[in-house]
Design an enzyme around this catalytic site. Structure first.
Site, PDB file in Angstrom:
ATOM      1  CG  ASP A  85      -2.123  -0.916   1.033  1.00 61.37           C
ATOM      2  OD1 ASP A  85      -2.359  -1.357  -0.108  1.00 61.37           O
ATOM      3  OD2 ASP A  85      -2.818  -1.193   2.018  1.00 61.37           O
ATOM      4  N   GLY A  86       2.002   1.238   0.669  1.00 57.96           N
ATOM      5  CA  GLY A  86       2.871   2.410   0.685  1.00 57.96           C
ATOM      6  C   GLY A  86       3.350   2.785  -0.708  1.00 57.96           C
ATOM      7  CD  GLU A 160      -3.970   7.854   6.765  1.00 65.05           C
ATOM      8  OE1 GLU A 160      -2.780   7.889   6.385  1.00 65.05           O
ATOM      9  OE2 GLU A 160      -4.697   6.851   6.675  1.00 65.05           O
ATOM     10  NE  ARG A 170       4.876  15.821  30.436  1.00 63.38           N
ATOM     11  CZ  ARG A 170       4.933  16.085  31.734  1.00 63.38           C
ATOM     12  NH1 ARG A 170       3.814  16.379  32.391  1.00 63.38           N
ATOM     13  NH2 ARG A 170       6.075  16.070  32.367  1.00 63.38           N
ATOM     14  CG  ASP A 189      -1.580  10.499  22.247  1.00 64.31           C
ATOM     15  OD1 ASP A 189      -1.337  11.387  23.088  1.00 64.31           O
ATOM     16  OD2 ASP A 189      -1.447   9.283  22.494  1.00 64.31           O
ATOM     17  CB  THR A 200      -9.101  -0.662   5.576  1.00 70.89           C
ATOM     18  OG1 THR A 200      -8.581  -0.074   4.372  1.00 70.89           O
ATOM     19  CG2 THR A 200     -10.555  -1.043   5.352  1.00 70.89           C
ATOM     20  CB  ALA A 201      -5.036   2.954   6.375  1.00 67.30           C
ATOM     21  CB  SER A 203      -9.156   5.755  10.021  1.00 65.44           C
ATOM     22  OG  SER A 203     -10.449   5.846  10.567  1.00 65.44           O
ATOM     23  CB  SER A 205      -4.550   1.393  13.631  1.00 56.85           C
ATOM     24  OG  SER A 205      -4.163   0.527  12.585  1.00 56.85           O
TER      25      SER A 205
END
Length: 313
Positions: A85-86, A160, A170, A189, A200-201, A203, A205
């Site tokens: 995919d990359g 994304e 932090r 974060d 499915t990438a 997002s 996770s």
């Protein structure tokens, strides 16, 4: 009339060199001229003997520099991408706005964007030569960054755009908005602004929903947010998503990533906006089966026990 197909590959993989030679030969046998970037040939040559051994094949290809790519985009009918995919995201970046379809051959792991696996390479190339494929459009994002009333950056993403804390921070304080209206503020974060393709990438996770590619929508997914209302949002595809970096943050405590490839450090008070791009990415499809089957196969989901709907029910 001459026909040209661009072949892009992952330059750091030995199996890419092997696959590239197979693709070059198959295209030439079908009467099509492969177009190859000289930088990829040099990268492969430094790690593999294949380009040296197959100079006869390369002599029949068109080898171009990156500066010539803009001219050759209009001449190529298709881009065959060898990698995961990359690699496909890198090809999408290079061919964004050209209207040329991409056909991915997965040499990586999951390979959600790829259309075929390594073992089906020969069939995929011959179907590409025969123009035996369908073209599917995928929604993409136009991304802009504003600071003190001025646009300071613009970019594009297929999967994304992500606003993340830097390694030194932090967490970052953000305010989220949809269609120029505020939705919520919290420390986190990061925040992911995703397309259905990107669902499915990263997002996924981060706990975002999987959205079928044919569903036109945009996603806003907080990452490790410190608040009560932190659920992912799925909004109209024509909405404008906004992430404001609170002025209370130190300068450059946050960074914007587009498809994990292009980065910009964000000053405190910056605003990141994402909207549907007017230039979708076109993917060449060989298989017309439902996305459900692709999802199950790629994630190796357990489906034993499924009996299906009752006939006539």
């Amino acid at each position: 009339m001459s026909r040209y197909i661009m072949v892009l590959l992952h330059p750091n993989r030995e199996d890419s060199a092997v696959a590239a030679v197979q693709v070059w030969r198959a295209l030439l046998d079908d009467g099509i001229t492969p177009v190859v970037l000289d930088e990829e040939i040099l990268d492969i040559s430094s790690r593999s003997s294949y380009p040296d051994v197959h100079q006869d094949l390369l002599s029949r290809c068109v080898i171009i520099s990156a500066s010539q790519l803009a001219t050759w985009k209009s001449k190529c009918e298709l881009v065959i991408v060898l990698g995961g995919d990359g690699t496909i995201l890198r090809a999408a970046e290079r061919f964004h706005g050209s209207g040329v379809p991409l056909m991915g051959i997965n040499l990586g792991h999951v390979g959600f964007l790829a259309e075929s696996e390594r073992e089906d390479l020969a069939e995929a190339v011959h179907r590409a030569s025969a123009r035996d494929y369908l073209v599917e459009e995928r929604l993409a994002l136009d991304v802009t960054v504003w600071h003190e009333g001025e646009q300071i950056y613009s970019a594009w993403a297929l999967n994304e755009a992500t606003v993340e804390k830097t390694s030194k921070a932090r967490m970052i304080d953000v305010v989220l908005g949809v269609d120029s209206r505020p939705v919520s503020a919290f420390g986190c974060d990061g925040v992911i602004l995703a397309t259905p393709t990107g669902s499915t990438a990263y997002s996924f996770s981060a706990g975002g929903p999987i959205v079928w590619p044919e569903v036109e929508a945009l996603l806003l997914v907080p990452i490790s947010a410190h608040a009560l209302f932190t659920e992912p949002l799925v909004v109209n595809p024509n909405s404008r998503l906004g992430v404001e970096i609170s002025p209370s943050n130190p300068d450059f405590a946050a960074v914007l990533w587009c498809d994990g490839r292009r980065a910009l450090e964000l000053p405190a008070g910056a605003r990141v906006e994402a909207k549907r791009s007017e230039s979708p990415i076109k993917l060449a499809r060989l298989h017309t089966g439902p996305f459900t089957d692709r999802l199950v196969a790629k994630f190796r989901l357990p489906v034993s026990g499924w009996r299906g709907p009752i006939e006539g029910g």
